[in-house]
Structure formats: C-alpha cells, structure tokens
Design a protein around this motif. Structure first.
Motif, PDB file in Angstrom:
ATOM      1  N   MET A  45     -15.225  71.702 -79.786  1.00 52.01           N
ATOM      2  CA  MET A  45     -14.558  71.755 -81.092  1.00 52.01           C
ATOM      3  C   MET A  45     -13.897  73.114 -81.315  1.00 52.01           C
ATOM      4  O   MET A  45     -12.792  73.182 -81.862  1.00 52.01           O
ATOM      5  CB  MET A  45     -15.563  71.457 -82.205  1.00 52.01           C
ATOM      6  CG  MET A  45     -16.083  70.036 -82.197  1.00 52.01           C
ATOM      7  SD  MET A  45     -14.807  68.827 -82.501  1.00 52.01           S
ATOM      8  CE  MET A  45     -14.530  69.109 -84.224  1.00 52.01           C
ATOM      9  N   LEU A  46     -14.550  74.186 -80.903  1.00 49.92           N
ATOM     10  CA  LEU A  46     -13.931  75.513 -81.028  1.00 49.92           C
ATOM     11  C   LEU A  46     -12.695  75.631 -80.149  1.00 49.92           C
ATOM     12  O   LEU A  46     -11.687  76.217 -80.552  1.00 49.92           O
ATOM     13  CB  LEU A  46     -14.941  76.602 -80.676  1.00 49.92           C
ATOM     14  CG  LEU A  46     -15.946  76.947 -81.753  1.00 49.92           C
ATOM     15  CD1 LEU A  46     -16.977  77.935 -81.220  1.00 49.92           C
ATOM     16  CD2 LEU A  46     -15.264  77.501 -82.978  1.00 49.92           C
ATOM     17  N   THR A  47     -12.760  75.062 -78.951  1.00 47.22           N
ATOM     18  CA  THR A  47     -11.599  75.075 -78.060  1.00 47.22           C
ATOM     19  C   THR A  47     -10.438  74.311 -78.687  1.00 47.22           C
ATOM     20  O   THR A  47      -9.295  74.773 -78.661  1.00 47.22           O
ATOM     21  CB  THR A  47     -11.959  74.459 -76.697  1.00 47.22           C
ATOM     22  OG1 THR A  47     -13.061  75.172 -76.144  1.00 47.22           O
ATOM     23  CG2 THR A  47     -10.786  74.504 -75.746  1.00 47.22           C
ATOM     24  N   ALA A  48     -10.721  73.146 -79.268  1.00 42.72           N
ATOM     25  CA  ALA A  48      -9.668  72.367 -79.921  1.00 42.72           C
ATOM     26  C   ALA A  48      -9.081  73.119 -81.109  1.00 42.72           C
ATOM     27  O   ALA A  48      -7.865  73.111 -81.324  1.00 42.72           O
ATOM     28  CB  ALA A  48     -10.217  71.012 -80.370  1.00 42.72           C
ATOM     29  N   LEU A  49      -9.929  73.796 -81.884  1.00 44.37           N
ATOM     30  CA  LEU A  49      -9.444  74.580 -83.028  1.00 44.37           C
ATOM     31  C   LEU A  49      -8.555  75.725 -82.568  1.00 44.37           C
ATOM     32  O   LEU A  49      -7.467  75.938 -83.119  1.00 44.37           O
ATOM     33  CB  LEU A  49     -10.610  75.122 -83.847  1.00 44.37           C
ATOM     34  CG  LEU A  49     -10.226  76.076 -84.981  1.00 44.37           C
ATOM     35  CD1 LEU A  49      -9.486  75.324 -86.065  1.00 44.37           C
ATOM     36  CD2 LEU A  49     -11.450  76.769 -85.540  1.00 44.37           C
ATOM     37  N   ILE A  50      -8.985  76.457 -81.567  1.00 46.17           N
ATOM     38  CA  ILE A  50      -8.204  77.595 -81.078  1.00 46.17           C
ATOM     39  C   ILE A  50      -6.870  77.128 -80.525  1.00 46.17           C
ATOM     40  O   ILE A  50      -5.818  77.723 -80.806  1.00 46.17           O
ATOM     41  CB  ILE A  50      -9.011  78.397 -80.039  1.00 46.17           C
ATOM     42  CG1 ILE A  50     -10.170  79.117 -80.727  1.00 46.17           C
ATOM     43  CG2 ILE A  50      -8.132  79.387 -79.294  1.00 46.17           C
ATOM     44  CD1 ILE A  50     -11.192  79.699 -79.789  1.00 46.17           C
ATOM     45  N   LEU A  51      -6.873  76.049 -79.745  1.00 38.37           N
ATOM     46  CA  LEU A  51      -5.617  75.514 -79.221  1.00 38.37           C
ATOM     47  C   LEU A  51      -4.698  75.058 -80.351  1.00 38.37           C
ATOM     48  O   LEU A  51      -3.486  75.280 -80.306  1.00 38.37           O
ATOM     49  CB  LEU A  51      -5.882  74.365 -78.253  1.00 38.37           C
ATOM     50  CG  LEU A  51      -6.427  74.755 -76.889  1.00 38.37           C
ATOM     51  CD1 LEU A  51      -6.823  73.516 -76.102  1.00 38.37           C
ATOM     52  CD2 LEU A  51      -5.406  75.561 -76.116  1.00 38.37           C
ATOM     53  N   GLY A  52      -5.266  74.429 -81.375  1.00 35.07           N
ATOM     54  CA  GLY A  52      -4.462  74.001 -82.520  1.00 35.07           C
ATOM     55  C   GLY A  52      -3.832  75.167 -83.254  1.00 35.07           C
ATOM     56  O   GLY A  52      -2.655  75.136 -83.619  1.00 35.07           O
ATOM     57  N   LEU A  53      -4.601  76.222 -83.468  1.00 33.06           N
ATOM     58  CA  LEU A  53      -4.054  77.403 -84.143  1.00 33.06           C
ATOM     59  C   LEU A  53      -2.979  78.087 -83.303  1.00 33.06           C
ATOM     60  O   LEU A  53      -1.968  78.558 -83.840  1.00 33.06           O
ATOM     61  CB  LEU A  53      -5.185  78.381 -84.469  1.00 33.06           C
ATOM     62  CG  LEU A  53      -6.170  77.932 -85.539  1.00 33.06           C
ATOM     63  CD1 LEU A  53      -7.327  78.920 -85.653  1.00 33.06           C
ATOM     64  CD2 LEU A  53      -5.483  77.749 -86.866  1.00 33.06           C
ATOM     65  N   VAL A  54      -3.175  78.140 -81.989  1.00 33.99           N
ATOM     66  CA  VAL A  54      -2.171  78.744 -81.102  1.00 33.99           C
ATOM     67  C   VAL A  54      -0.882  77.936 -81.126  1.00 33.99           C
ATOM     68  O   VAL A  54       0.219  78.499 -81.196  1.00 33.99           O
ATOM     69  CB  VAL A  54      -2.726  78.868 -79.661  1.00 33.99           C
ATOM     70  CG1 VAL A  54      -1.626  79.203 -78.676  1.00 33.99           C
ATOM     71  CG2 VAL A  54      -3.819  79.909 -79.601  1.00 33.99           C
ATOM     72  N   VAL A  55      -1.002  76.615 -81.095  1.00 28.04           N
ATOM     73  CA  VAL A  55       0.199  75.764 -81.113  1.00 28.04           C
ATOM     74  C   VAL A  55       0.963  75.924 -82.415  1.00 28.04           C
ATOM     75  O   VAL A  55       2.190  76.068 -82.417  1.00 28.04           O
ATOM     76  CB  VAL A  55      -0.183  74.288 -80.874  1.00 28.04           C
ATOM     77  CG1 VAL A  55       0.970  73.364 -81.184  1.00 28.04           C
ATOM     78  CG2 VAL A  55      -0.635  74.093 -79.435  1.00 28.04           C
ATOM     79  N   VAL A  56       0.251  75.916 -83.534  1.00 26.95           N
ATOM     80  CA  VAL A  56       0.926  76.078 -84.830  1.00 26.95           C
ATOM     81  C   VAL A  56       1.569  77.461 -84.916  1.00 26.95           C
ATOM     82  O   VAL A  56       2.710  77.609 -85.367  1.00 26.95           O
ATOM     83  CB  VAL A  56      -0.051  75.827 -85.992  1.00 26.95           C
ATOM     84  CG1 VAL A  56       0.546  76.252 -87.318  1.00 26.95           C
ATOM     85  CG2 VAL A  56      -0.445  74.367 -86.047  1.00 26.95           C
ATOM     86  N   GLY A  57       0.860  78.491 -84.471  1.00 22.72           N
ATOM     87  CA  GLY A  57       1.411  79.846 -84.488  1.00 22.72           C
ATOM     88  C   GLY A  57       2.654  79.988 -83.626  1.00 22.72           C
ATOM     89  O   GLY A  57       3.644  80.591 -84.048  1.00 22.72           O
ATOM     90  N   ARG A  58       2.599  79.429 -82.419  1.00 19.50           N
ATOM     91  CA  ARG A  58       3.775  79.508 -81.538  1.00 19.50           C
ATOM     92  C   ARG A  58       4.944  78.700 -82.073  1.00 19.50           C
ATOM     93  O   ARG A  58       6.096  79.111 -81.965  1.00 19.50           O
ATOM     94  CB  ARG A  58       3.424  79.027 -80.140  1.00 19.50           C
ATOM     95  CG  ARG A  58       2.633  80.020 -79.346  1.00 19.50           C
ATOM     96  CD  ARG A  58       2.423  79.511 -77.966  1.00 19.50           C
ATOM     97  NE  ARG A  58       3.715  79.101 -77.417  1.00 19.50           N
ATOM     98  CZ  ARG A  58       4.117  79.372 -76.192  1.00 19.50           C
ATOM     99  NH1 ARG A  58       3.339  80.034 -75.397  1.00 19.50           N
ATOM    100  NH2 ARG A  58       5.284  78.966 -75.770  1.00 19.50           N
ATOM    101  N   THR A  59       4.660  77.551 -82.665  1.00  9.69           N
ATOM    102  CA  THR A  59       5.733  76.725 -83.212  1.00  9.69           C
ATOM    103  C   THR A  59       6.415  77.436 -84.375  1.00  9.69           C
ATOM    104  O   THR A  59       7.647  77.426 -84.483  1.00  9.69           O
ATOM    105  CB  THR A  59       5.172  75.368 -83.670  1.00  9.69           C
ATOM    106  OG1 THR A  59       4.502  74.748 -82.575  1.00  9.69           O
ATOM    107  CG2 THR A  59       6.276  74.458 -84.146  1.00  9.69           C
ATOM    108  N   ILE A  60       5.642  78.060 -85.232  1.00 13.34           N
ATOM    109  CA  ILE A  60       6.236  78.807 -86.347  1.00 13.34           C
ATOM    110  C   ILE A  60       6.998  80.028 -85.828  1.00 13.34           C
ATOM    111  O   ILE A  60       8.088  80.346 -86.320  1.00 13.34           O
ATOM    112  CB  ILE A  60       5.148  79.199 -87.355  1.00 13.34           C
ATOM    113  CG1 ILE A  60       4.627  77.942 -88.062  1.00 13.34           C
ATOM    114  CG2 ILE A  60       5.670  80.207 -88.368  1.00 13.34           C
ATOM    115  CD1 ILE A  60       3.413  78.167 -88.923  1.00 13.34           C
ATOM    116  N   LYS A  61       6.444  80.694 -84.830  1.00 13.34           N
ATOM    117  CA  LYS A  61       7.100  81.885 -84.286  1.00 13.34           C
ATOM    118  C   LYS A  61       8.463  81.546 -83.675  1.00 13.34           C
ATOM    119  O   LYS A  61       9.423  82.279 -83.852  1.00 13.34           O
ATOM    120  CB  LYS A  61       6.195  82.520 -83.232  1.00 13.34           C
ATOM    121  CG  LYS A  61       6.775  83.766 -82.605  1.00 13.34           C
ATOM    122  CD  LYS A  61       5.818  84.352 -81.583  1.00 13.34           C
ATOM    123  CE  LYS A  61       6.424  85.578 -80.916  1.00 13.34           C
ATOM    124  NZ  LYS A  61       5.532  86.132 -79.897  1.00 13.34           N
TER     125      LYS A  61
END
Length: 99
Positions: A45-61
């Motif tokens: 679950m932590l891995t999924a959360l971290i990947l989700g936050l990275v994807v959202v951050g990169r998409t916004i960036k």
C-alpha cells in the motif's frame, strides 16, 4: 508508474480480501493479522501511494510540455484510488480517536 501503482493496489486489496482462503489467516486473530498487515499489506500500500504521488507530481510538473490531454487524465485517474484510499484511512483514524 501509474499502471504499476494501480496494479499493486488492486493486487494488495484482492489478496487482503482473500487472505483466509489463500493463507488461512482468520479475521480477528490478532497475531496473524498483524504479521500479514505489517509484512505484506502495508509495504504494498505504501508503494502504491508513493507511485501515485510521483505520477501526479510529474503530470502536474510537465502539464504544459505533454500535449496528449487524454493521457494526462488517465495517469491522474489511475493514481487517485491509492491517494484516495490513504486519505480515507487517515481521516477515518482521526475521526475515531477519542478526545
């Protein structure tokens, strides 16, 4: 990363739902549930959360650089379940803490 995070999330939730038939861990038996959650469920679950936050951050960036709008929304949409589930769990924990 969005596909991997979403896949990990659904895999972890599926295995958690089927833990008694798969591993014989009965619901309510604290030592087995704690070990299962600590060694298997929480890291996934932590891995999924971290990947989700990275994807959202990169998409916004890179929002202005990437031209495919459909791809951007698909990536964000696949990341929302992990972030939303963690948000729900944290709010639920905060709401149940006695004052």
């Amino acid at each position: 990363m969005a596909f991997i995070g979403c896949g990990i999330l659904f895999f972890a939730l599926g295995v958690n739902f089927l833990r008694e038939p798969l591993f014989g861990i009965k619901e309510g038996y604290a030592p087995h549930n704690f070990g299962f959650n600590f060694m298997f469920f929480l890291p996934l679950m932590l891995t999924a959360l971290i990947l989700g936050l990275v994807v959202v951050g990169r998409t916004i960036k890179y929002w202005k650089i990437w031209t495919d709008l459909k791809k951007k929304w698909i990536l964000i949409g696949m990341s929302i379940p992990a972030i939303g589930l963690w948000t729900f769990m944290i709010v639920r924990i905060i709401m149940t803490v006695p004052e």
